[in-house]
Design an enzyme around this catalytic site. Structure first.
Site, PDB file in Angstrom:
ATOM      1  N   HIS A  79      -7.605 -22.068 -30.152  1.00  0.00           N
ATOM      2  CA  HIS A  79      -8.592 -22.876 -30.883  1.00  0.00           C
ATOM      3  C   HIS A  79      -8.141 -23.422 -32.236  1.00  0.00           C
ATOM      4  O   HIS A  79      -8.751 -24.357 -32.737  1.00  0.00           O
ATOM      5  CB  HIS A  79      -9.890 -22.092 -31.115  1.00  0.00           C
ATOM      6  CG  HIS A  79     -10.466 -21.432 -29.911  1.00  0.00           C
ATOM      7  ND1 HIS A  79     -10.741 -22.102 -28.741  1.00  0.00           N
ATOM      8  CD2 HIS A  79     -10.820 -20.136 -29.689  1.00  0.00           C
ATOM      9  CE1 HIS A  79     -11.248 -21.262 -27.855  1.00  0.00           C
ATOM     10  NE2 HIS A  79     -11.299 -20.065 -28.409  1.00  0.00           N
ATOM     11  N   ASP A 238      -2.886 -16.963 -26.023  1.00  0.00           N
ATOM     12  CA  ASP A 238      -2.430 -15.579 -25.936  1.00  0.00           C
ATOM     13  C   ASP A 238      -3.124 -14.791 -24.830  1.00  0.00           C
ATOM     14  O   ASP A 238      -2.488 -13.953 -24.171  1.00  0.00           O
ATOM     15  CB  ASP A 238      -2.578 -14.864 -27.284  1.00  0.00           C
ATOM     16  CG  ASP A 238      -3.953 -15.039 -27.924  1.00  0.00           C
ATOM     17  OD1 ASP A 238      -4.861 -15.586 -27.276  1.00  0.00           O
ATOM     18  OD2 ASP A 238      -4.102 -14.628 -29.085  1.00  0.00           O
TER      19      ASP A 238
END
Length: 481
Positions: A79, A238
């Site tokens: 993000h 991730d």
């Protein structure tokens, strides 16, 4: 010297970790880590240059291995908004996933388009965490700055860009922007236009490539001497690379106890949730990774260890010596606001205190509060059709805590599994690097390199008999906040 290693990079909120694995079979060789600047919401920002500096510092610890590295790939925090000028220099610090200053901007985006339509087109509904809200915040607070950006990208994209000189991305990490369609694997520029109008979005957004594809190669003269010619993978988020590294199968439910908490699984079909409680992300193999995320996870128990003035071992002892339900003490752990539910301005509440309250009650209540919040997300995922008949797997820094493992088993009535990977996101990024190097699919290599799992906690029968009471007390307390 033979180039026989692949490097996986995990550029997280806290640090940059580099894991080296043998390209042939995935065997662990070495790892190194360097910290990132500390951030605390509501404003959570880091300089992309600090990420690059941490990567260079970690690689410096692996200097002897650098000439052996044949390929690299990056798993990065999701993000974060990175805006670069024409020279590739960041225009400002990156606003991170856990920054909540853009909550107002997310609300305004929802006024422009119905939440169900956002979910249909992106798998998610705008909230402060998503990149699109950070774009809108930037335009509101720094008018005209977005228009100066030559490229707009995500944290993992930035490190790939610094390694290869190429602005690319892939479906997994891009599915957390709020302007990418994970069902068609394409940008949706008209949504970005709602955040900041008048931008040539197709020109500033990175090129989308396959998750197992090559982004390029490290050029001659690169500042990391000895890496020249190494293949660069596409990178991803991730959580996406962690899923690859752990060899997650359909039916498995994964809970990550890190700075944030996440609960997710693999799905063949994209999940859409107009309430915004679930993010219908893509994964990095061609499937989907629906997920519920909380802002407050391991840092909650870090805070209570500090308050109680005990180390991790003593904290575990106190919590495990306390009965399930903490004798009526309940923590609603919204210490830094919350993402699920969407309460960016909330604070935490410790309820049920009496004059004879003990440190053990507080310790166990802190862990129960974190886990109960995540299990609420798990209920929503199952209601949306996510299969959950496989293993219950824990990962993340706090997953090594005996208390987190045992309380999770006690609240679910299921055995808890963990693998030997200490750095799942970096290990999965190394799988992605091997795919880029060999031209194979990352999912295929992930199956071959699946780590060994073991049961790390079994439910206590007496504690499980009180699980619904514990969760009910949590729900009641949450309703009071």
């Amino acid at each position: 010297m033979k180039r026989d290693l692949v490097a996986g990079i995990d550029s997280s909120t806290q640090s940059c970790t580099v894991v080296l694995r043998l390209a042939e079979d995935g065997a662990f060789v070495a790892e190194a880590r360097a910290p990132h600047p500390v951030t605390t919401p509501p404003r959570s920002e880091q300089s992309p240059l600090a990420w690059w500096g941490a990567f260079l510092a970690a690689m410096g610890q692996l200097q002897a291995y650098i000439p052996r590295i044949a390929a690299l790939s990056v798993g990065g925090q999701g993000h974060g908004l990175v805006m670069l000028d024409a020279a590739g220099v960041p225009l400002r610090d990156a606003k991170l996933w856990n920054d909540t200053e853009s909550a107002l901007d997310a609300a305004r985006l929802l006024e422009q388009l119905d939440p169900e339509l956002w979910a249909d087109r992106t798998g998610s509904v705008p909230a402060a965490a998503l990149t699109i809200s950070k774009l809108a915040w930037t335009e509101r607070v720094h008018p005209g700055l977005v228009g100066r950006a030559h490229k707009i990208m995500l944290p993992s994209d930035y490190l790939v860009y610094k390694l290869s000189g190429r602005a690319v991305t892939e479906r997994g990490v891009s599915s957390g922007t709020g302007y990418f369609n994970p069902f068609t694997n394409a940008w949706d520029p008209s949504l970005a236009e709602l955040a900041v109008p008048g931008i040539d979005w197709p020109a500033v957004l990175p090129e989308i490539i396959g998750s197992s594809d090559r982004a390029g190669m490290v050029p001659v003269g690169h500042e990391v001497s000895g890496l020249e010619g190494a293949v660069i993978g596409a990178g991803s988020g991730d959580n996406m690379t962690a899923a690859i590294g752990m060899g997650i199968r359909q039916g498995d439910v994964v809970i990550s106890f890190g700075t944030s908490g996440t609960i997710y699984g693999i799905s063949d079909i994209g999940i859409k949730d107009g309430t915004g409680a679930i993010n219908g992300y893509a994964d990095a193999t061609g499937a989907f990774l629906p997920m519920a995320t909380t802002l407050n996870s391991a840092k909650v128990t870090d805070a209570f260890r500090r308050i109680l003035n005990v180390d991790a071992e003593r904290f575990d002892q106190l919590a495990l010596a306390t009965p399930a339900g903490s004798n009526g003490v309940v923590l609603v752990p919204y210490l830094d606001g919350e993402r699920t539910p969407n309460l960016p301005d909330a604070t935490g509440s410790l309820l049920g205190l009496r004059s004879d309250v003990t440190p053990g009650q507080i310790a166990r209540a802190a862990v129960e509060g974190v886990i109960c919040g995540l299990l609420e997300g798990g209920d929503l995922l199952r209601a949306k059709g996510l299969k959950s008949d496989g293993r219950l797997i824990v990962t993340g820094g706090a997953s090594r805590s005996l208390t987190y493992r045992q309380v999770l088993a006690d609240l679910t009535g299921q055995p808890v599994w963990a693998c030997e990977l200490a750095e799942a996101a970096a290990a999965g990024a190394a799988v992605q690097a091997a795919a880029a190097l060999t031209g194979r699919d990352a999912a295929e290599i992930a199956r071959e390199w699946t780590p060994t799992y073991k049961r790390v906690a079994e439910p206590n029968v007496e504690a499980f008999s009180r699980a619904e009471e514990v969760r009910s007390n949590y729900r009641k307390a949450r309703g009071l906040v």
